[in-house]
Design an enzyme around this catalytic site. Structure first.
Site, PDB file in Angstrom:
ATOM      1  N   LYS A 283      49.943   1.416  54.591  1.00  0.00           N
ATOM      2  CA  LYS A 283      49.322   2.555  53.916  1.00  0.00           C
ATOM      3  C   LYS A 283      48.418   3.265  54.908  1.00  0.00           C
ATOM      4  CE  LYS A 283      44.991   0.753  53.670  1.00  0.00           C
ATOM      5  NZ  LYS A 283      43.868   1.313  54.453  1.00  0.00           N
TER       6      LYS A 283
ATOM      7  N   PRO B  33      51.204  -3.669  62.712  1.00  0.00           N
ATOM      8  CA  PRO B  33      50.119  -4.210  63.532  1.00  0.00           C
ATOM      9  C   PRO B  33      49.046  -4.897  62.691  1.00  0.00           C
ATOM     10  CG  PRO B  33      50.705  -2.000  64.257  1.00  0.00           C
ATOM     11  CD  PRO B  33      51.455  -2.239  62.982  1.00  0.00           C
TER      12      PRO B  33
ATOM     13  N   ALA C 167      44.671  -3.482  61.836  1.00  0.00           N
ATOM     14  CA  ALA C 167      44.849  -2.129  62.362  1.00  0.00           C
ATOM     15  C   ALA C 167      44.502  -1.045  61.352  1.00  0.00           C
ATOM     16  CB  ALA C 167      46.288  -1.947  62.841  1.00  0.00           C
ATOM     17  N   GLY C 168      43.987  -1.437  60.178  1.00  0.00           N
ATOM     18  CA  GLY C 168      43.618  -0.457  59.169  1.00  0.00           C
ATOM     19  C   GLY C 168      44.785   0.037  58.340  1.00  0.00           C
ATOM     20  N   LEU C 169      45.920  -0.650  58.421  1.00  0.00           N
ATOM     21  CA  LEU C 169      47.135  -0.218  57.731  1.00  0.00           C
ATOM     22  C   LEU C 169      47.431  -1.034  56.476  1.00  0.00           C
ATOM     23  CD1 LEU C 169      49.306   0.232  60.942  1.00  0.00           C
ATOM     24  CD2 LEU C 169      48.309   2.066  59.558  1.00  0.00           C
TER      25      LEU C 169
ATOM     26  N   GLY D 101      48.403  -4.118  56.198  1.00  0.00           N
ATOM     27  CA  GLY D 101      49.612  -4.926  56.300  1.00  0.00           C
ATOM     28  C   GLY D 101      49.528  -6.252  55.575  1.00  0.00           C
ATOM     29  N   GLY D 102      48.402  -6.942  55.702  1.00  0.00           N
ATOM     30  CA  GLY D 102      48.247  -8.231  55.032  1.00  0.00           C
ATOM     31  C   GLY D 102      48.282  -8.097  53.518  1.00  0.00           C
ATOM     32  N   SER D 103      47.598  -7.081  52.997  1.00  0.00           N
ATOM     33  CA  SER D 103      47.608  -6.846  51.551  1.00  0.00           C
ATOM     34  C   SER D 103      48.992  -6.441  51.075  1.00  0.00           C
ATOM     35  CB  SER D 103      46.590  -5.757  51.192  1.00  0.00           C
ATOM     36  OG  SER D 103      45.265  -6.208  51.419  1.00  0.00           O
TER      37      SER D 103
ATOM     38  N   ASP E 245      43.042  -4.163  48.578  1.00  0.00           N
ATOM     39  CA  ASP E 245      44.171  -3.233  48.695  1.00  0.00           C
ATOM     40  C   ASP E 245      45.429  -3.732  47.993  1.00  0.00           C
ATOM     41  OD1 ASP E 245      42.699  -1.422  50.156  1.00  0.00           O
ATOM     42  OD2 ASP E 245      43.422  -2.106  52.110  1.00  0.00           O
TER      43      ASP E 245
END
Length: 279
Positions: free
Chosen positions: A27, A119, A122-124, A126-128, A158
């Site tokens: 996101k 990544p 990285a503020g994206l 990804g883990g959530s 998130d």
């Protein structure tokens, strides 16, 4: 050299009775206002999030088992998948909840494999996104879709957003979700997203610690205009009101663009960036 992924929207999912494969997307925050911090120490935010369904994604593969074991693996050793990891705790909780919801269903175990491409730190999100995909997959295989959203926030603020996807307003800590209309397109034009992996990892708590809260939260009017633009099918209003308060925490970084038809923003709390072009 920075890695760049361009948005080319599509969706792919595979499912059988005992297995499922889902794509887990990143996101970006089209608007991110940090409004302060409450007595618990958590920061209050207001953010417009958008799930970027394109060339950058992780893949989650799940197969049910005949025993009660949960096996969780990832092809990236930096991703925590041990017994105390957030991802494993979410799976265990889901397993217990599924058993309570349908005691006669004989809910057993699962083997889960994560192909990691988004990544890390990285503020994206990804883990959530990975946790949300795993919960959605298990819920479908175990037949308990209705209960997932109720506890998703316990495993990441998130995670509730990724259960919905699309474009949404996140409030409180980001876990209170209000769905918004998709990005406008009927009046012509489009937004193209390029996620830029800078190679810099930034933990959210470190990004928050660097903020001067007195300088944050001054762009809420821009967020209101962006939401109005989404609701009125005004893509220009969305583009002109892109902003992220976390950019104040990394003042040495270069944002913006000399091209009036594009903007470069920090992705979430960093360290990836996103180039947004108005086409």
């Amino acid at each position: 050299m920075h890695k760049v992924w361009r948005s080319v929207c599509y969706r792919w999912i595979m499912r059988s009775k005992h297995a499922i494969s889902l794509l887990s997307y990143p996101k970006i925050n089209l608007a991110l206002d940090i409004l302060g911090r409450d007595e618990s120490g958590y920061h209050i935010v207001q953010t417009v999030m958008h799930e970027v369904r394109g060339g950058l994604y992780d893949e989650v593969q799940i197969e049910t088992r005949d025993d009660e074991k949960i096996l969780l693996r990832c092809d990236n050793s930096e991703v925590p998948v041990g017994s105390e990891s957030v991802m494993m705790r979410a799976v265990r909780y889901m397993q217990q909840l599924a058993r309570r919801e349908d005691a006669a269903a004989q809910i057993r175990g699962a083997t889960i494999f994560l192909k990691k491409r988004i990544p890390i730190a990285a503020g994206l999100g990804g883990g959530s996104s990975n946790i949300a995909a795993i919960l959605k997959g298990l819920a479908q295989l175990w037949g308990v879709e209705d209960c997932v959203f109720d506890f998703a926030r316990e495993f990441g603020c998130d995670v509730p957003f990724f259960l919905f996807g699309g474009t949404a307003l996140g409030e409180h800590y980001g876990e209170k979700i209000t769905t918004l209309p998709p990005l406008p397109s009927s009046k012509g034009g489009a937004l193209q997203f390029e996620i830029i992996d800078t190679g810099m990892q930034v933990k959210s708590e470190d990004a928050y610690a660097r903020l001067d809260l007195k300088k944050c939260g001054s762009n809420t009017a821009m967020t209101e205009k962006m939401i109005a633009g989404l609701k009125s099918d005004d893509l220009r209003a969305v583009f002109e009101n892109l902003h992220n308060d976390f950019e104040m925490a990394l003042p040495g970084e270069i944002y913006g663009s000399q091209n009036p038809a594009e903007k470069i923003l920090l992705a979430g709390s960093g360290g990836s960036k996103v180039r947004i072009r108005y086409l």
